[in-house]
Design an enzyme around this catalytic site. Sequence first.
Site, short mmCIF file in Angstrom:
data_model
loop_
_atom_site.label_atom_id
_atom_site.label_comp_id
_atom_site.label_asym_id
_atom_site.label_seq_id
_atom_site.Cartn_x
_atom_site.Cartn_y
_atom_site.Cartn_z
N ILE A 101 0.83 -1.21 0.00
CA ILE A 101 0.00 0.00 0.00
C ILE A 101 0.87 1.26 0.00
CG2 ILE A 101 -0.23 -0.08 2.54
CD1 ILE A 101 -3.16 0.93 2.15
N ASP A 103 0.61 5.04 1.18
CA ASP A 103 -0.17 5.94 2.03
C ASP A 103 0.39 7.35 1.81
OD1 ASP A 103 -1.43 7.24 4.13
OD2 ASP A 103 -1.09 5.69 5.59
N ASP A 159 -1.65 -5.54 7.89
CA ASP A 159 -1.95 -5.78 9.30
C ASP A 159 -2.37 -4.51 10.02
OD1 ASP A 159 0.69 -4.57 9.21
OD2 ASP A 159 0.76 -5.01 11.35
P1 IMP Z 1 3.70 5.35 3.48
O1 IMP Z 1 5.18 5.37 3.66
O2 IMP Z 1 3.03 6.41 4.32
O3 IMP Z 1 3.27 5.40 2.04
O4 IMP Z 1 3.18 4.03 4.13
C1 IMP Z 1 3.29 2.85 3.53
C2 IMP Z 1 3.36 1.72 4.53
O5 IMP Z 1 2.55 1.94 5.69
C3 IMP Z 1 2.85 0.49 3.87
O6 IMP Z 1 3.89 -0.24 3.30
C4 IMP Z 1 2.20 -0.26 5.02
O7 IMP Z 1 3.13 -1.10 5.63
C5 IMP Z 1 1.77 0.79 6.00
N1 IMP Z 1 0.34 1.13 5.86
C6 IMP Z 1 -0.18 2.31 5.45
N2 IMP Z 1 -1.52 2.29 5.46
C7 IMP Z 1 -1.88 1.05 5.86
C8 IMP Z 1 -3.16 0.40 6.07
O8 IMP Z 1 -4.26 0.95 5.89
N3 IMP Z 1 -3.09 -0.88 6.52
C9 IMP Z 1 -1.93 -1.55 6.75
N4 IMP Z 1 -0.72 -0.98 6.55
C10 IMP Z 1 -0.69 0.30 6.12
MG MG Z 2 4.37 -2.09 3.20
#
Ligand code: IMP
Ligand code: MG
Length: 177
Positions: A101, A103, A159
């Site tokens: 994912i 985010d 998770d």
């Molecule tokens: P980012 O660095 O903010 O893009 O976050 C990405 C990481 O956060 C992903 O690889 C996930 O491990 C975790 N993550 C973000 N949102 C979710 C969610 O809704 N469920 C589970 N894991 C999430």
């Molecule tokens: Mg991840």
Amino acid sequence: MSRKLPETLFSEAQIAQRVDEIAAQISSDYAGKGEIVLLGVLKGAFIFLADISRRLTIPRSIEFIAVSNYEHGSTPSGAVRLVMDVRESIQGRHVIVVEDIVDTGQTIHYLIDMLKSRGPASIRTCVLLHKEHKTEIDVDIDYLGFTIDDEWVVGYGLDFAEHDRTLPYIGVVKPDD
Ligand code: IMP
Ligand code: MG
């Protein structure tokens, strides 16, 4: 203790169909280019990578990398940390980073930057879910499963504080569940 199961966002059948489509697209895009490296980001991408990799019709090898950025559950800690590096060199190889994912975009941005500096022949991203409205950094997602709203999702590898990773479908965690 009994607990309500997370509400379904994407069923097993919906996920399987999308994975089929993505694998067919990758197989066609890389046909004749030799072996590709599917680089899964642990832990969240392990099931998605397992399913994608088994549907490809092109030569591929499997590698993993582990990063950590959310220490507990859904509370972001800010920085991305490399927990486990790739075992093999990716120099001169066609790499597809497989992530569960996106985010904020921090994790994939950090990974792509780092991996590009190692001289791969090409690098693309294959992401199951994208929280489009939360992404703060410009990220290129070459193969995307689904776009979702700003909700915490679990299952199919994802998770909440290590819970629900092996749910067969993707569900939404509500605060009072
Ligand atoms: P980012 O660095 O903010 O893009 O976050 C990405 C990481 O956060 C992903 O690889 C996930 O491990 C975790 N993550 C973000 N949102 C979710 C969610 O809704 N469920 C589970 N894991 C999430
Ligand atoms: Mg991840």
